[in-house]
Design a protein around this motif. Structure first.
Motif, PDB file in Angstrom:
ATOM      1  N   LEU A 108      -7.026  -2.020   3.530  1.00 16.89           N
ATOM      2  CA  LEU A 108      -7.098  -1.810   4.986  1.00 16.89           C
ATOM      3  C   LEU A 108      -7.368  -3.161   5.651  1.00 16.89           C
ATOM      4  O   LEU A 108      -7.794  -4.121   5.002  1.00 16.89           O
ATOM      5  CB  LEU A 108      -8.226  -0.834   5.343  1.00 16.89           C
ATOM      6  N   CYS A 109      -7.167  -3.221   6.968  1.00 11.10           N
ATOM      7  CA  CYS A 109      -7.388  -4.481   7.698  1.00 11.10           C
ATOM      8  C   CYS A 109      -8.813  -5.001   7.533  1.00 11.10           C
ATOM      9  O   CYS A 109      -9.030  -6.215   7.500  1.00 11.10           O
ATOM     10  CB  CYS A 109      -7.085  -4.295   9.190  1.00 11.10           C
ATOM     11  N   SER A 113     -12.174  -2.871   3.568  1.00 11.64           N
ATOM     12  CA  SER A 113     -13.201  -1.955   3.047  1.00 11.64           C
ATOM     13  C   SER A 113     -12.727  -1.202   1.812  1.00 11.64           C
ATOM     14  O   SER A 113     -13.536  -0.799   0.983  1.00 11.64           O
ATOM     15  CB  SER A 113     -13.626  -0.969   4.129  1.00 11.64           C
ATOM     16  N   ARG A 114     -11.432  -0.994   1.691  1.00 18.42           N
ATOM     17  CA  ARG A 114     -10.901  -0.283   0.520  1.00 18.42           C
ATOM     18  C   ARG A 114      -9.392  -0.463   0.491  1.00 18.42           C
ATOM     19  O   ARG A 114      -8.800  -0.975   1.444  1.00 18.42           O
ATOM     20  CB  ARG A 114     -11.258   1.210   0.563  1.00 18.42           C
ATOM     21  N   ARG A 115      -8.748  -0.027  -0.600  1.00 14.26           N
ATOM     22  CA  ARG A 115      -7.288  -0.041  -0.673  1.00 14.26           C
ATOM     23  C   ARG A 115      -6.719   1.087   0.193  1.00 14.26           C
ATOM     24  O   ARG A 115      -7.368   2.100   0.429  1.00 14.26           O
ATOM     25  CB  ARG A 115      -6.842   0.125  -2.126  1.00 14.26           C
ATOM     26  N   GLU A 116      -5.501   0.855   0.642  1.00 16.42           N
ATOM     27  CA  GLU A 116      -4.823   1.841   1.478  1.00 16.42           C
ATOM     28  C   GLU A 116      -4.172   2.902   0.595  1.00 16.42           C
ATOM     29  O   GLU A 116      -3.723   2.598  -0.509  1.00 16.42           O
ATOM     30  CB  GLU A 116      -3.737   1.103   2.277  1.00 16.42           C
ATOM     31  N   ASN A 117      -4.102   4.145   1.079  1.00 17.61           N
ATOM     32  CA  ASN A 117      -3.329   5.142   0.338  1.00 17.61           C
ATOM     33  C   ASN A 117      -1.960   5.338   0.993  1.00 17.61           C
ATOM     34  O   ASN A 117      -1.737   4.951   2.150  1.00 17.61           O
ATOM     35  CB  ASN A 117      -4.119   6.450   0.172  1.00 17.61           C
ATOM     36  N   SER A 118      -1.050   5.925   0.228  1.00 18.48           N
ATOM     37  CA  SER A 118       0.347   5.991   0.673  1.00 18.48           C
ATOM     38  C   SER A 118       0.563   7.001   1.795  1.00 18.48           C
ATOM     39  O   SER A 118       1.554   6.892   2.528  1.00 18.48           O
ATOM     40  CB  SER A 118       1.253   6.320  -0.519  1.00 18.48           C
ATOM     41  N   MET A 124       0.817  -7.678   7.517  1.00 21.26           N
ATOM     42  CA  MET A 124      -0.220  -7.695   8.555  1.00 21.26           C
ATOM     43  C   MET A 124      -1.581  -7.270   7.986  1.00 21.26           C
ATOM     44  O   MET A 124      -2.618  -7.798   8.391  1.00 21.26           O
ATOM     45  CB  MET A 124       0.179  -6.787   9.723  1.00 21.26           C
ATOM     46  N   GLN A 125      -1.562  -6.332   7.030  1.00 24.57           N
ATOM     47  CA  GLN A 125      -2.825  -5.893   6.406  1.00 24.57           C
ATOM     48  C   GLN A 125      -3.427  -7.044   5.577  1.00 24.57           C
ATOM     49  O   GLN A 125      -4.643  -7.246   5.584  1.00 24.57           O
ATOM     50  CB  GLN A 125      -2.590  -4.690   5.490  1.00 24.57           C
ATOM     51  N   GLY A 152      -7.720 -11.130   5.050  1.00 21.53           N
ATOM     52  CA  GLY A 152      -8.052 -12.403   4.433  1.00 21.53           C
ATOM     53  C   GLY A 152      -7.310 -12.693   3.137  1.00 21.53           C
ATOM     54  O   GLY A 152      -7.804 -13.435   2.294  1.00 21.53           O
ATOM     55  N   GLY A 153      -6.143 -12.086   2.945  1.00 22.97           N
ATOM     56  CA  GLY A 153      -5.326 -12.435   1.784  1.00 22.97           C
ATOM     57  C   GLY A 153      -4.812 -11.248   0.988  1.00 22.97           C
ATOM     58  O   GLY A 153      -3.686 -11.252   0.518  1.00 22.97           O
TER      59      GLY A 153
END
Ligand SMILES: [Ca+2]
Lengths: 194, 194
Positions: free
Chosen positions: B27-28, B31-36, B142-143, B148-149
């Motif tokens: 996420l931007c 805080s965690r990975r994005e889900n599909s 963009m994410q 930060g990378g």
């Protein structure tokens, strides 16, 4: 063009925060609560798949656009659970302020277009908004059924309360859909083992 | 009608599982990975907001429909990170089998319609599919920038690799968008403090 694009991208990055707003209802497998970003995706897919249950004048692509943005105000206000208690006037005021801020990130023409679409959803008077609101209500019912009760357990909801709070709104936009789903909810609430 | 509706609802409950498929990018706010599932919502909103960067023949509502269902095969196959290594032929075969199973839950007419739309996205040859694929690629950029990378750090990606793997596809569907985003990614990769 660069300023326009910068504003569009700023809005889209802000929208990312909707993925961190938690709703009351669980995922179907009850593994965790649903967030408002993934909920918005799911109901857009619901609208696409269930379009043959909409009134003939409903334009599904407008409904989908509405559903994609209908919850963005929750970034500032949070989700308001259907079965919880809240002050509708205070919520409406806070959501209007959130809409000012969030849609206001966009270039002015798009801010107006998307905000107007959100207001149409909120007012719930046009055929597109009535169907969109029915879809927004039926999906958490299916999530509760799949997960073994969900928010109905959490808030001690009865079958009659569900009919009154949720069923009337689904029925208004998609009567055949509600007739079918109500047969499923009745079976859930009538089960002795609950 | 009841059998038709039961199939539609079974498909929609199965789709819920996409919310448990994790992507490589965060996420931007990192805080965690994005889900599909939430990714699919976000890019549909991207398509709506960035429609003025599409070629004139692109029909945005078809693009949105495509994006809503483009990742459903990941329920069976998982996400394939752009910057990871994988066998494209094996992935394509597994995804085709997943499409058979998942779209096959729907009533036959809808299974055909939605599967055909998914195949159009996968082929990436029509103006709608080319724009949809550009949007699907620009959102993780963009994410990564916001967080930060993100995956660029995880997979030690260089600016040139990003241009080759991702930039070419964004440029094909939305050249002005890529020109702007590339100025942002160049600034990120050129920063001495990284
Ligand atoms: Ca909602």
């Amino acid at each position: 063009m660069t300023d326009r694009l910068s504003r569009q991208l700023a809005f889209l990055s802000e929208a990312d925060r909707l993925k961190s707003v938690l709703r009351a209802n669980p995922l179907c497998d009850a593994s965790r609560r649903e967030n408002s970003g993934e909920h918005s995706w799911h109901i857009a897919l619901y609208a696409l798949v269930l379009s043959d249950h909409a009134a003939p004048e409903v334009r599904i692509d407008r409904v989908i656009r509405m559903l994609l943005l209908h919850d963005l105000v929750e970034i500032d206000v949070g989700d308001t659970p259907i079965h919880g208690s809240h002050d509708p006037q205070a919520t409406a005021k806070a959501e209007a302020e959130a809409a000012n801020r969030i849609f206001g990130l966009l270039p002015p023409d798009q801010a107006t277009t998307l905000r107007t679409l959100w207001e149409e959803f909120e007012a719930g008077e046009t055929p597109d908004a009535i169907f969109a609101r029915a879809i927004d209500r039926v999906q958490p019912v299916m999530q509760n059924l799949a997960s073994g009760g969900g928010t109905w357990r959490d808030f001690a909801v009865t079958s009659d309360q569900l009919d009154a709070r949720v069923g009337t709104k689904i029925e208004r936009g998609a009567p055949q859909l509600w007739a079918h789903v109500r047969s499923l909810t009745r079976r859930y609430f009538d089960a002795p083992a609950r």
